[in-house]
Design a protein around this motif. Structure first.
Motif, PDB file in Angstrom:
ATOM      1  N   PRO A 212       0.790  -1.235   0.000  1.00 35.06           N
ATOM      2  CA  PRO A 212       0.000   0.000   0.000  1.00 35.06           C
ATOM      3  C   PRO A 212       0.818   1.279   0.000  1.00 35.06           C
ATOM      4  CG  PRO A 212      -0.995  -1.591   1.482  1.00 35.06           C
ATOM      5  CD  PRO A 212       0.305  -2.181   1.032  1.00 35.06           C
ATOM      6  N   ALA A 260      -4.325  -7.895   5.415  1.00 33.57           N
ATOM      7  CA  ALA A 260      -4.558  -6.447   5.476  1.00 33.57           C
ATOM      8  C   ALA A 260      -4.409  -5.883   6.885  1.00 33.57           C
ATOM      9  CB  ALA A 260      -5.953  -6.141   4.943  1.00 33.57           C
ATOM     10  N   LYS A 261      -4.004  -4.623   6.957  1.00 35.19           N
ATOM     11  CA  LYS A 261      -4.033  -3.915   8.224  1.00 35.19           C
ATOM     12  C   LYS A 261      -5.482  -3.540   8.529  1.00 35.19           C
ATOM     13  CE  LYS A 261       0.650  -2.031   8.306  1.00 35.19           C
ATOM     14  NZ  LYS A 261       1.495  -0.816   8.389  1.00 35.19           N
ATOM     15  N   TRP A 263      -7.073  -1.109  10.080  1.00 34.45           N
ATOM     16  CA  TRP A 263      -7.559   0.257   9.890  1.00 34.45           C
ATOM     17  C   TRP A 263      -7.664   0.644   8.426  1.00 34.45           C
ATOM     18  CZ3 TRP A 263      -3.282  -1.163  12.698  1.00 34.45           C
ATOM     19  CH2 TRP A 263      -2.025  -0.954  12.110  1.00 34.45           C
ATOM     20  N   ARG A 264      -6.960  -0.094   7.554  1.00 36.03           N
ATOM     21  CA  ARG A 264      -7.112   0.179   6.125  1.00 36.03           C
ATOM     22  C   ARG A 264      -8.393  -0.433   5.577  1.00 36.03           C
ATOM     23  NH1 ARG A 264      -0.799  -0.907   4.498  1.00 36.03           N
ATOM     24  NH2 ARG A 264      -0.005   1.119   5.224  1.00 36.03           N
ATOM     25  N   MET A 265      -9.044  -1.259   6.387  1.00 35.45           N
ATOM     26  CA  MET A 265     -10.349  -1.809   6.023  1.00 35.45           C
ATOM     27  C   MET A 265     -11.450  -1.160   6.864  1.00 35.45           C
ATOM     28  SD  MET A 265      -9.426  -5.871   5.706  1.00 35.45           S
ATOM     29  CE  MET A 265      -9.232  -6.070   7.491  1.00 35.45           C
ATOM     30  N   LYS A 266     -11.106  -0.033   7.510  1.00 35.20           N
ATOM     31  CA  LYS A 266     -12.039   0.694   8.382  1.00 35.20           C
ATOM     32  C   LYS A 266     -12.468  -0.156   9.569  1.00 35.20           C
ATOM     33  CE  LYS A 266     -13.678   3.636   4.632  1.00 35.20           C
ATOM     34  NZ  LYS A 266     -14.854   4.156   3.867  1.00 35.20           N
ATOM     35  N   PHE A 301      -9.303  -8.103   0.393  1.00 34.25           N
ATOM     36  CA  PHE A 301      -8.149  -7.237   0.138  1.00 34.25           C
ATOM     37  C   PHE A 301      -6.896  -8.082  -0.079  1.00 34.25           C
ATOM     38  CE2 PHE A 301     -11.141  -4.676   2.501  1.00 34.25           C
ATOM     39  CZ  PHE A 301     -11.068  -3.439   1.892  1.00 34.25           C
ATOM     40  N   PRO A 337      -8.045  -4.731  -4.050  1.00 36.35           N
ATOM     41  CA  PRO A 337      -7.393  -3.511  -3.538  1.00 36.35           C
ATOM     42  C   PRO A 337      -6.402  -3.831  -2.436  1.00 36.35           C
ATOM     43  CG  PRO A 337      -9.674  -3.665  -2.773  1.00 36.35           C
ATOM     44  CD  PRO A 337      -9.491  -4.734  -3.801  1.00 36.35           C
ATOM     45  N   ALA A 339      -4.389  -3.313   1.054  1.00 40.76           N
ATOM     46  CA  ALA A 339      -4.715  -2.765   2.392  1.00 40.76           C
ATOM     47  C   ALA A 339      -3.686  -3.258   3.400  1.00 40.76           C
ATOM     48  CB  ALA A 339      -6.111  -3.202   2.818  1.00 40.76           C
TER      49      ALA A 339
END
Length: 339
Positions: A212, A260-261, A263-266, A301, A337, A339
């Motif tokens: 990212p 994915a992290k 917070w990058r997935m809200k 992601f 995407p 993340a």
């Protein structure tokens, strides 16, 4: 690299009175059983208590002594190994869940270099304010009587100094504008570092991935330990974050985040009450619920995306196995995407 399967904690206290005494806490670990981990924890706690009681009467040992061993989650001090939940093992590679809940691959001999995109330098701004002040100073000086006095002399000196300052600011602005027009985008700059390294070491095999906020490089032509000279060359050539380089050296392994992290997935990460490992039984249901929600979200992601391969096309067997696991776990060949 050592990432144990089982963990336990032991606390011992030597009471010298109703409200006074010496207390120590230590971790224990094992690759074989929980019971062995508990035994190890008691042994380490007893050794720590004996060391504390053997100190002077003030029971004030040297500064390196830690009564309560709370730290050491990532094994940076050398006292404990990496303390994370083990999800899967394949040969010498271990998949763990890190402190904020993402999956990480840990490998002892497959070199990985994560690099952030370089941050462009902030260009000089136009010196509008100083230019206006200079014009005002010149206007005031020009309207003053022609007779030279102290005020006139001070005004001329101030206008000259301000003019010199403005000239330098305008030159800086023009130079930064010209350099900015010629500068490569951050991603292209990072890729150039990798290509340059590959040209300098054509016998190396490098796989390049986009993350990212940067790039990841996996060395595939040979196995390398974290302290190998080639790894230092790799990190310096790619301008790897010094913190990442320090972690690799201290932990004696390379780590790659492969999911994915949050917070990058809200999503929020694991709470402070559920992120530590091992976890008390009463907190496991909350952690398991978070993990279930996280896994569902992370399936949409990718952690990185394959970009290209450079240099030596031959890969050693262990590196090939690692890459296969890494690419599948990251969904590196997908169009999802990042993340």
């Amino acid at each position: 690299m050592h990432i144990p399967q089982y963990w336990a904690q032991a606390r011992l206290r030597h009471a010298t009175g109703q409200r006074h005494g010496a207390t120590v806490q230590r971790w224990g670990w094992s690759d074989h059983s929980q019971q062995e981990a508990e035994t190890h924890a008691r042994q380490r706690a007893q050794q720590a208590l004996d060391a504390l009681l053997a100190a002077p009467k003030t029971r004030n040992p040297d500064a390196s002594f830690e009564r309560m061993e709370w730290r050491g989650e990532y094994g940076l001090d050398g006292a404990t190994p990496i303390r994370e939940e083990v999800l899967e093992r394949r040969g010498n590679t271990v998949l763990t869940r890190n402190s904020y809940g993402a999956h990480c691959l840990n490998t002892e001999q497959v070199a990985i270099a994560d690099m952030d995109y370089p941050v462009p330098a902030r260009p000089a701004s136009l010196p509008w304010l100083s230019s206006l002040l200079l014009l005002a100073a010149l206007a005031v000086t020009a309207t003053q009587p022609a007779a030279w006095d102290a005020r006139m002399l001070i005004g001329v000196v101030a206008a000259a100094a301000l003019g010199l300052f403005c000239l330098r600011r305008w030159q800086s602005w023009a130079r930064d504008r010209s350099a900015g027009a010629k500068a490569l985008p951050p991603r292209q700059t990072a890729l150039e570092h990798i290509r340059n390294l590959s040209q300098q070491h054509p016998d190396w095999g490098l796989r390049v991935y986009e993350t990212p906020k940067g790039l990841r490089v996996i060395v595939t032509h040979a196995l390398l330990h974290a302290q190998a000279p080639e790894v230092k060359t790799l990190f310096e050539g790619l301008r790897v974050d010094p913190l990442y380089a320090m972690l690799c050296e201290r932990q004696q392994c390379f780590r790659a985040r492969v999911s994915a992290k949050p917070w990058r997935m809200k999503m929020s990460g694991l709470s402070t009450m559920e992120r530590g490992w091992p976890l008390e039984a009463q907190r496991l249901p909350a952690r398991q619920q978070w993990v279930s929600d996280y896994e569902q979200a992370a399936a949409r992601f990718a952690a990185c995306r394959f970009v290209m391969r450079l240099g030596n096309p031959e890969s050693c067997a262990e590196a090939s196995e690692f890459v296969a696991w890494h690419d599948a776990a990251c969904r590196a060949q997908s169009s999802l995407p990042l993340a």
